[in-house]
Scaffold this motif. Structure first.
Motif, PDB file in Angstrom:
ATOM      1  N   ARG A  31       0.844  -1.208   0.000  1.00  0.00           N
ATOM      2  CA  ARG A  31       0.000   0.000   0.000  1.00  0.00           C
ATOM      3  C   ARG A  31       0.871   1.245   0.000  1.00  0.00           C
ATOM      4  NH1 ARG A  31      -5.440   1.048   1.827  1.00  0.00           N
ATOM      5  NH2 ARG A  31      -6.456  -0.949   1.655  1.00  0.00           N
ATOM      6  N   LEU A  56      -2.963   1.113   8.804  1.00  0.00           N
ATOM      7  CA  LEU A  56      -3.341   2.221   7.917  1.00  0.00           C
ATOM      8  C   LEU A  56      -3.805   3.441   8.704  1.00  0.00           C
ATOM      9  CD1 LEU A  56      -5.251  -0.027   5.405  1.00  0.00           C
ATOM     10  CD2 LEU A  56      -3.107   1.176   4.943  1.00  0.00           C
ATOM     11  N   GLN A  97       1.254   6.791   8.423  1.00  0.00           N
ATOM     12  CA  GLN A  97       1.040   8.103   7.778  1.00  0.00           C
ATOM     13  C   GLN A  97       1.218   9.222   8.796  1.00  0.00           C
ATOM     14  OE1 GLN A  97      -2.619   8.680   5.389  1.00  0.00           O
ATOM     15  NE2 GLN A  97      -2.640  10.761   6.176  1.00  0.00           N
ATOM     16  N   THR A 122      -4.832  13.523   8.154  1.00  0.00           N
ATOM     17  CA  THR A 122      -5.816  13.413   7.071  1.00  0.00           C
ATOM     18  C   THR A 122      -6.843  14.522   7.236  1.00  0.00           C
ATOM     19  OG1 THR A 122      -5.587  11.043   6.770  1.00  0.00           O
ATOM     20  CG2 THR A 122      -7.732  11.971   6.218  1.00  0.00           C
ATOM     21  N   GLU A 142      -9.662   0.589  11.097  1.00  0.00           N
ATOM     22  CA  GLU A 142      -8.732  -0.145  10.223  1.00  0.00           C
ATOM     23  C   GLU A 142      -9.504  -1.052   9.260  1.00  0.00           C
ATOM     24  OE1 GLU A 142      -5.412   0.366  10.469  1.00  0.00           O
ATOM     25  OE2 GLU A 142      -4.641  -1.220   9.166  1.00  0.00           O
ATOM     26  N   MET A 199     -10.609   1.152   6.429  1.00  0.00           N
ATOM     27  CA  MET A 199      -9.488   1.551   5.568  1.00  0.00           C
ATOM     28  C   MET A 199      -8.927   0.362   4.806  1.00  0.00           C
ATOM     29  SD  MET A 199      -7.465   4.538   7.640  1.00  0.00           S
ATOM     30  CE  MET A 199      -6.520   4.979   6.181  1.00  0.00           C
ATOM     31  N   SER A 229     -10.344   5.417   2.786  1.00  0.00           N
ATOM     32  CA  SER A 229      -9.446   6.077   3.746  1.00  0.00           C
ATOM     33  C   SER A 229     -10.108   7.299   4.377  1.00  0.00           C
ATOM     34  CB  SER A 229      -8.148   6.475   3.054  1.00  0.00           C
ATOM     35  OG  SER A 229      -8.459   7.243   1.924  1.00  0.00           O
ATOM     36  N   LYS A 230     -11.369   7.577   3.999  1.00  0.00           N
ATOM     37  CA  LYS A 230     -12.036   8.771   4.536  1.00  0.00           C
ATOM     38  C   LYS A 230     -12.843   8.402   5.782  1.00  0.00           C
ATOM     39  CE  LYS A 230     -13.208   9.685   0.158  1.00  0.00           C
ATOM     40  NZ  LYS A 230     -14.072  10.152  -0.886  1.00  0.00           N
TER      41      LYS A 230
END
Ligand code: PEP
Ligand code: MN
Length: 351
Positions: free
Chosen positions: A29, A71, A77, A81, A222, A225, A230-231
């Motif tokens: 990913r 994720l 990350q 976000t 998770e 996602m 991913s939102k």
């Protein structure tokens, strides 16, 4: 594990790393991020032999991911976000206000409340069309008619709408009407619903389970996602404790913990936490002070007549007062932050 690529890695080198990961039966990913190119390795059972990837051209380093959620984690990350719905942003640097009745009861009710909350500063309208009620004899929501009313509210006011998908069966229908789909507290670990939520391109508002730990909550995110969406917006709405001075106990300590662990936006619902309107404004002030990215508040123009959650619903004037009080608190901590668009105040939505 995270494979971090050299700044100068070529697209071919990145593709070769993805192929090497997939050839071992894992999922690769690519992780968004301004500063670095990284590829997450998912779906490995147990330890990964680091030698498999370390020698590949363009690979800078391998970082083990220690958290069970991948994720969702900041390890994967580092950058926050920020989710956008039309003109509205939800996430770090913004204070986003969602308001409306517990349930959509009629077109006249929904439109009246929507106009009040929009004037006061709400950017998104909420209202349940399918209601999860403790008693099967209580009002269960208007169903599809409620969704049609929400669509009319959106047409009339321009506000995007948030509504709950209570189960798998209604998800397709909700998806055609809602701008943000809520998964309620009682469904936080409904794993098939979470996977379905992962297959829509609409943002998901994931409420914390009644007695869920933060780890369980993040694992629920998770699921969404991992299934491809991913939102995800997290919503703290109080947990069950021995206290009976309020319906639930608002766990504000969850906000900094989640913000440390995860890059996802997190908002607070003081209405379901309190269960009574006299606590909603103070809890809202505290939620903003602790750093929540937004609030979701129940408002009704005639709460004594509401078909659900009237006792915790603010009168429109109280909601206006709430918006007035939270803005300076937000600005104290976020001088450059953006709030809604409360009447008489600066647009709270910068860029
Ligand atoms: C709601 O938002 O109306 C609701 C039912 O919330 P929760 O799932 O947090 O109880
Ligand atoms: Mn409610």
């Amino acid at each position: 594990m995270l494979v971090v690529m050299d700044q100068k890695a070529t697209p071919e080198e990145i593709d070769a790393v993805v192929a090497a990961i997939e050839s071992k039966g894992f999922t690769a990913r690519p992780i968004p991020g301004g500063q670095r190119v990284a590829i997450g390795v998912l779906h490995n059972q147990g330890h990964i032999e680091t030698g498999l990837f370390l020698g590949l051209p363009g690979v800078k380093e391998l970082i083990p991911v220690t958290r069970p959620y991948k994720l969702v984690s900041r390890e994967f990350q580092p950058d926050d976000t920020v989710i956008r719905v039309d003109e509205v942003a939800i996430g770090n640097g913004h204070l986003t206000i969602i308001a409306g009745p517990c349930a959509v009861e009629s077109e006249q009710q929904a439109l009246t409340i929507a106009r009040h909350v929009q004037q006061a500063g709400a950017q998104l309208f909420r209202g349940g069309a399918f209601k999860p009620r403790t008693s099967p004899y209580s009002f269960q929501g208007l169903g599809e008619e409620g969704l049609k009313i929400l669509a009319r509210v959106r047409d009339d006011t321009g506000m995007p709408v948030v509504t709950e998908a209570m189960d798998h069966e209604v998800f397709d229908l909700i998806e055609t009407y809602a701008d943000i789909i809520q998964i309620g507290t009682r469904n936080m670990q409904n794993f098939s619903l979470l996977r379905r939520a992962g297959r829509t391109d609409k943002p998901i508002l994931l409420k914390r389970g009644l007695s869920a730990t933060i780890e369980e909550w993040l694992m629920a995110a998770e699921y969404i996602m991992d299934a491809g969406n991913s939102k995800v917006i997290l919503c703290e709405r109080g947990v069950r404790t021995f206290a009976h001075h309020s319906r639930n106990t608002l766990d504000l300590s969850a906000i900094p913990v989640v913000q440390k662990e995860s890059h996802l936006p997190i908002i607070v619902d003081p209405s379901h936490a309190a269960g009574r309107r006299d606590q909603v404004i103070p809890l809202s002030r505290a939620a903003v002070a602790v750093g929540a990215h937004g609030l979701m508040v129940e408002v009704h123009h005639q709460p004594e007549r509401a078909l659900s959650d009237g006792a915790q619903s603010l009168y429109p004037d109280q909601f206006r007062e709430l918006c007035r009080q939270i803005e300076p608190i937000f600005k104290t901590f976020r001088p450059n932050g953006v709030t809604s668009g409360a009447q008489g105040s600066q647009a709270l939505n910068p860029s």
